[in-house]
Design a protein around this motif. Structure first.
Motif, PDB file in Angstrom:
ATOM      1  N   LEU A  42      30.097 -10.618  42.806  1.00 34.02           N
ATOM      2  CA  LEU A  42      29.639 -11.831  43.420  1.00 34.02           C
ATOM      3  C   LEU A  42      30.028 -13.236  42.530  1.00 34.02           C
ATOM      4  N   ASP A  43      30.429 -12.784  41.357  1.00 28.49           N
ATOM      5  CA  ASP A  43      30.500 -13.912  40.497  1.00 28.49           C
ATOM      6  C   ASP A  43      31.899 -14.464  40.416  1.00 28.49           C
ATOM      7  N   GLU A  44      32.156 -15.183  41.635  1.00 30.70           N
ATOM      8  CA  GLU A  44      33.452 -15.655  41.797  1.00 30.70           C
ATOM      9  C   GLU A  44      33.363 -17.025  42.170  1.00 30.70           C
ATOM     10  N   ASP A  45      32.157 -17.713  42.399  1.00 31.83           N
ATOM     11  CA  ASP A  45      31.948 -19.035  42.569  1.00 31.83           C
ATOM     12  C   ASP A  45      31.379 -19.695  41.593  1.00 31.83           C
ATOM     13  N   ASP A  46      32.461 -20.499  40.617  1.00 30.77           N
ATOM     14  CA  ASP A  46      31.912 -21.008  39.270  1.00 30.77           C
ATOM     15  C   ASP A  46      30.842 -22.128  39.689  1.00 30.77           C
ATOM     16  N   ASP A  47      30.564 -22.505  40.760  1.00 29.63           N
ATOM     17  CA  ASP A  47      29.561 -23.723  40.859  1.00 29.63           C
ATOM     18  C   ASP A  47      28.163 -22.950  41.222  1.00 29.63           C
ATOM     19  N   ASP A  48      28.241 -21.552  41.347  1.00 33.78           N
ATOM     20  CA  ASP A  48      27.038 -20.790  41.612  1.00 33.78           C
ATOM     21  C   ASP A  48      26.661 -20.132  40.334  1.00 33.78           C
ATOM     22  N   ARG A  49      26.624 -20.840  39.217  1.00 30.10           N
ATOM     23  CA  ARG A  49      26.341 -20.049  37.788  1.00 30.10           C
ATOM     24  C   ARG A  49      24.951 -19.637  37.496  1.00 30.10           C
ATOM     25  N   GLU A  50      24.100 -20.608  38.359  1.00 26.85           N
ATOM     26  CA  GLU A  50      22.821 -20.272  38.301  1.00 26.85           C
ATOM     27  C   GLU A  50      22.157 -18.998  38.697  1.00 26.85           C
ATOM     28  N   MET A  51      22.892 -18.679  40.102  1.00 30.93           N
ATOM     29  CA  MET A  51      22.368 -17.448  40.645  1.00 30.93           C
ATOM     30  C   MET A  51      23.189 -16.357  40.037  1.00 30.93           C
ATOM     31  N   GLY A  52      24.398 -16.522  39.708  1.00 34.83           N
ATOM     32  CA  GLY A  52      25.053 -15.496  38.551  1.00 34.83           C
ATOM     33  C   GLY A  52      24.223 -15.159  37.455  1.00 34.83           C
ATOM     34  N   GLN A  53      23.708 -16.074  36.875  1.00 35.93           N
ATOM     35  CA  GLN A  53      23.008 -15.868  35.717  1.00 35.93           C
ATOM     36  C   GLN A  53      21.760 -14.909  36.052  1.00 35.93           C
ATOM     37  N   SER A  54      21.162 -15.234  37.269  1.00 27.76           N
ATOM     38  CA  SER A  54      20.024 -14.303  37.574  1.00 27.76           C
ATOM     39  C   SER A  54      20.268 -12.892  37.944  1.00 27.76           C
ATOM     40  N   ARG A  55      21.536 -12.708  38.336  1.00 28.21           N
ATOM     41  CA  ARG A  55      22.102 -11.486  38.821  1.00 28.21           C
ATOM     42  C   ARG A  55      22.427 -10.632  37.384  1.00 28.21           C
ATOM     43  N   MET A  56      22.845 -11.491  36.493  1.00 26.97           N
ATOM     44  CA  MET A  56      23.232 -10.728  35.082  1.00 26.97           C
ATOM     45  C   MET A  56      21.677 -10.552  34.644  1.00 26.97           C
ATOM     46  N   GLU A  57      20.816 -11.399  34.709  1.00 28.73           N
ATOM     47  CA  GLU A  57      19.670 -11.068  33.864  1.00 28.73           C
ATOM     48  C   GLU A  57      18.802 -10.028  34.730  1.00 28.73           C
ATOM     49  N   ALA A  58      18.940  -9.906  36.023  1.00 28.99           N
ATOM     50  CA  ALA A  58      18.441  -8.873  36.855  1.00 28.99           C
ATOM     51  C   ALA A  58      19.105  -7.551  36.143  1.00 28.99           C
ATOM     52  N   ALA A  59      20.172  -7.583  35.931  1.00 25.68           N
ATOM     53  CA  ALA A  59      20.721  -6.289  35.700  1.00 25.68           C
ATOM     54  C   ALA A  59      20.666  -5.916  34.204  1.00 25.68           C
ATOM     55  N   ALA A  60      20.202  -6.883  33.370  1.00 23.94           N
ATOM     56  CA  ALA A  60      20.002  -6.619  32.140  1.00 23.94           C
ATOM     57  C   ALA A  60      18.230  -5.892  31.980  1.00 23.94           C
ATOM     58  N   TRP A  61      17.675  -5.864  32.917  1.00 28.29           N
ATOM     59  CA  TRP A  61      16.355  -5.181  32.843  1.00 28.29           C
ATOM     60  C   TRP A  61      16.353  -3.711  33.204  1.00 28.29           C
ATOM     61  N   PHE A  62      17.690  -3.414  33.556  1.00 28.27           N
ATOM     62  CA  PHE A  62      17.877  -1.991  33.757  1.00 28.27           C
ATOM     63  C   PHE A  62      17.568  -0.962  32.429  1.00 28.27           C
ATOM     64  N   ASP A  63      17.049   0.156  32.574  1.00 32.47           N
ATOM     65  CA  ASP A  63      17.059   1.078  31.407  1.00 32.47           C
ATOM     66  C   ASP A  63      18.374   1.293  30.971  1.00 32.47           C
ATOM     67  N   TRP A  64      18.354   1.449  29.593  1.00 34.72           N
ATOM     68  CA  TRP A  64      19.743   1.873  29.022  1.00 34.72           C
ATOM     69  C   TRP A  64      20.250   3.043  29.354  1.00 34.72           C
ATOM     70  N   ARG A  65      19.309   4.081  29.789  1.00 37.63           N
ATOM     71  CA  ARG A  65      19.744   5.279  30.267  1.00 37.63           C
ATOM     72  C   ARG A  65      20.536   5.452  31.475  1.00 37.63           C
ATOM     73  N   VAL A  66      20.237   4.344  32.322  1.00 39.31           N
ATOM     74  CA  VAL A  66      21.122   4.460  33.407  1.00 39.31           C
ATOM     75  C   VAL A  66      22.144   3.243  33.719  1.00 39.31           C
ATOM     76  N   SER A  67      22.403   2.804  32.261  1.00 40.33           N
ATOM     77  CA  SER A  67      23.335   1.540  32.391  1.00 40.33           C
ATOM     78  C   SER A  67      24.433   1.992  31.423  1.00 40.33           C
ATOM     79  N   PRO A  68      25.873   2.138  31.713  1.00 37.41           N
ATOM     80  CA  PRO A  68      26.634   2.428  30.871  1.00 37.41           C
ATOM     81  C   PRO A  68      26.869   1.269  29.960  1.00 37.41           C
ATOM     82  N   ALA A  69      27.141   1.786  28.596  1.00 36.29           N
ATOM     83  CA  ALA A  69      27.376   0.629  27.638  1.00 36.29           C
ATOM     84  C   ALA A  69      28.147  -0.407  27.860  1.00 36.29           C
ATOM     85  N   VAL A  70      29.385   0.032  28.336  1.00 34.40           N
ATOM     86  CA  VAL A  70      30.492  -0.988  28.787  1.00 34.40           C
ATOM     87  C   VAL A  70      29.752  -2.026  29.623  1.00 34.40           C
ATOM     88  N   GLY A  71      28.890  -1.929  30.667  1.00 31.34           N
ATOM     89  CA  GLY A  71      28.130  -2.832  31.556  1.00 31.34           C
ATOM     90  C   GLY A  71      27.106  -3.613  30.973  1.00 31.34           C
TER      91      GLY A  71
END
Lengths: 103, 532
Positions: B158-187
């Motif tokens: 969903l990070d295609e629209d450069d004008d919507d970086r605020e929401m993109g940031q929230s999605r990335m921050e939401a992804a950063a809350w996931f446990d490392w055991r369910v998150s591949p290192a590359v992600g």
């Protein structure tokens, strides 16, 4: 006249805030004449937000504003601004998203 | 053959080290890694020599059968390398997905979402058809459980629209809350790199530094038992939160997953430290090596140079001259001509105008000047200026982090901030209220939409937290228990263990930061639950 600094009539006409109506008329006529003759010196004017291009229309609009007391008082307030270092440059951060290997 | 032997010996050692628990705190949680290593070892023991022999024999004898066998085994032996170096750069979405399904070593922590993440990266490499987009979205929507890899992939998609970086940031921050055991290192690395770019773009140097430094904190989640072993109690965590050192403690106990090593994050640290004029910014060999390892290293180098140069010629706030009107107008010009980065600066701007608009002597002098010019109603002019000033402040309050106490607050700014805060609290309450209503009615959304709601909630929460000194406390007190209920429902009724765990983690950390100890304790206990 949205830009309080760049389009301020005192800066457009390069006049001090204490100038008289006669000064306004004389300076406007002089600048219009110079612009019509294509004098390079008249093509821009300094403002605290950096140099701006001057046109005949801008000069006419500035003259008209300074002859109305309410508008002149309003513009006098904004004309008190001093130049600020770095004010002309819009500091936007670098866009690095394109430098990510996966994007 | 020796190559296969080296790889086999390496994994034998890794499995042995993991099994006997030499990994310190890591030995608490290496089970999935041992299994993964063991699987990889088994694969290489069984097929590695044959695969390498096929390559050698095929090339030496020019034997098409041997070469064919070697080629056919390559996706099985080195699936991630094949994806990363060939199918992803070529934008082969489906092929990347299917080969990445074999990459249990790199993407095994999110068995179904990891390949989707890889396919999404391939999708971003060149223009794709609508059919491919629909196929990819469909895969995400059909996921039974959203894990860290798929959450990151969804954010990248969903990070295609450069004008919507605020929401993109929230999605990335939401992804950063996931446990490392369910998150591949590359992600996790991708999330860290995206957030670093965002912080640099916004010139939020402290945030950039925090993201960059999060690459190295320990990977392992420390549940209440481990906290106990480490001698860290919940109340000590709360104290750390009130001292502003919570992130340090959490990093030390590993409760916030690290982004992992990344050259881009190493360079980000150097950029942020130079911008903040750190006495000892990284330089020399390590920085040069990090730059060499960065994709598009010339762009990173340019940013480093630009930051070094700009700290020399940074615009300074105008010094007061004693002429209140000139000071106010000059400060107005200053804040309008460049991004305002601090609440202190904004309050200074507000106070400068208050000295003009509400101080009797300056106002009387202005009225005198107005009368001399023949102005009939100078109050109208003052009202107009006041309107312009309050509009400017209202616009800036929304951009600046107002979430800390100011020594000399401006009334104009405080009033504008309160109005903005109230609007934002209302929006947050509405969002969480809708979620609570859905939970009560047991109305289920597709998993990616549940994640999207988490990201929207984070976005709104962050806006409230940034709107006033008490914003974070206010936001958490309004929504903390409803969020916990939502996460419990996701866990118990929907078996969305990873997303629920991410929300528990968020609730626990924010509960500690806002001194809601009991709710934080419940969520800390919930994080320790095992699902599936």
């Amino acid at each position: 006249m949205d830009d309080r600094f760049g389009d301020n009539p005192f800066f457009v006409l390069e006049l001090e805030v204490g100038c008289t109506s006669m000064d306004v008329m004389r300076q406007a006529d002089k600048l219009i004449g110079m612009l019509e003759l294509g004098v390079e010196k008249a093509a821009t004017y300094p403002t605290p937000a950096g140099d701006k291009p001057r046109t005949v229309d801008k000069v006419r609009a500035a003259r008209a504003r300074l002859l109305v007391p309410e508008k002149r008082f309003f513009d006098e307030i904004w004309a008190k601004a001093r130049a600020v270092d770095g004010a002309a440059a819009q500091a936007a951060g670098p866009d690095l998203f394109g430098a990510l290997w996966w994007r | 053959m020796s190559g296969a032997a080296i790889i086999i010996v390496f994994f034998v050692l890794r499995v042995l080290v993991g099994t006997i628990g030499v990994g310190g705190l890591g030995s608490q949680e290496p089970r999935d890694r041992i299994e993964r290593d063991f699987g990889f070892l088994l694969l290489w023991v069984l097929l590695g020599p044959a695969w390498l022999a096929s390559w050698v024999g095929g090339i030496v004898d020019l034997n098409p059968w041997l070469l064919g066998t070697a080629l056919a085994l390559t996706p099985v032996m080195l699936p991630w390398a094949l994806c990363r170096r060939i199918t992803m750069p070529l934008g082969l979405v489906r092929m990347t997905y299917w080969i990445a399904r074999l990459s249990m070593y790199v993407l095994g922590r999110d068995r179904y979402g990891g390949p989707l993440l890889a396919a999404t990266v391939a999708f971003r490499q060149r223009p794709q058809s609508e059919r491919t987009r629909a196929w990819l979205r469909g895969r995400y929507e059909k996921l039974k459980e959203l894990r860290g890899g798929s959450a990151t992939g969804w954010a990248v998609l969903l990070d295609e629209d450069d004008d919507d970086r605020e929401m993109g940031q929230s999605r990335m921050e939401a992804a950063a809350w996931f446990d490392w055991r369910v998150s591949p290192a590359v992600g996790r690395r991708m999330v860290g790199e995206w957030l670093a770019c965002r912080a640099i773009e916004q010139q939020h140097w402290r945030a950039a530094l925090a993201v960059a430094r999060r690459r190295e904190s320990k990977l392992f989640w420390a549940g209440p038992k481990v906290l106990q072993k480490l001698g860290v109690s919940v109340s000590e965590l709360a104290q750390a939160a009130s001292r502003g050192t919570l992130d340090v403690v959490l990093a030390a106990t590993g409760s916030r997953p690290a982004f992992g090593g990344s050259p881009a994050l190493e360079v980000t640290e150097a950029v942020a430290q130079r911008a903040l004029r750190d006495a000892h910014p990284p330089a020399g060999v390590s920085l040069r090596l990090a730059l060499l390892r960065c994709a598009h290293r010339e762009q990173w180098q340019a940013v480093l140079d630009e930051v070094s140069a700009s700290t020399e010629k940074r615009a300074q706030a105008p010094a007061p001259t004693g002429d209140a009107l000139a000071d106010a107008v000059t400060t107005h010009l200053f804040v309008k001509s460049r991004p305002v980065t601090s609440a202190v600066e904004l309050h200074r701007f507000g106070r400068a105008w208050e000295d003009v608009l509400y101080r009797d002597d300056t106002r009387a002098a202005l009225v005198g000047r107005a009368r001399a010019l023949g102005v009939n109603n100078p109050e109208q002019v003052f009202e107009r200026i006041e309107g312009e000033v309050t509009d400017a402040i209202a616009a800036l309050v929304g951009e600046v982090d107002m979430g800390r106490d100011i020594a000399e607050p401006s009334t104009l700014v405080t009033m504008a901030a309160e109005e903005v805060r109230d609007q934002r609290v209302e929006a947050l309450e509405l969002c969480v209220g809708q979620i609570a209503g859905r939970v009560a009615a047991n109305r289920r959304l597709p998993t990616v939409d549940e994640f999207e709601e988490f990201a929207v909630m984070l976005h709104l929460y962050d806006r409230v937290a940034r709107s006033a000194a008490d914003g974070r406390e206010l936001a958490y007190s309004q929504i903390g228990s409803q969020l916990t209920d939502w996460a419990c429902w996701l866990w118990n009724d929907r078996q969305q263990y990873s997303l629920a765990n991410a929300i528990f983690r968020f609730c626990a950390v924010e509960g500690l930061r806002t001194n809601h100890i009991e709710l934080a304790r419940i969520n800390l206990d919930n994080i320790g639950c095992r699902g599936g």
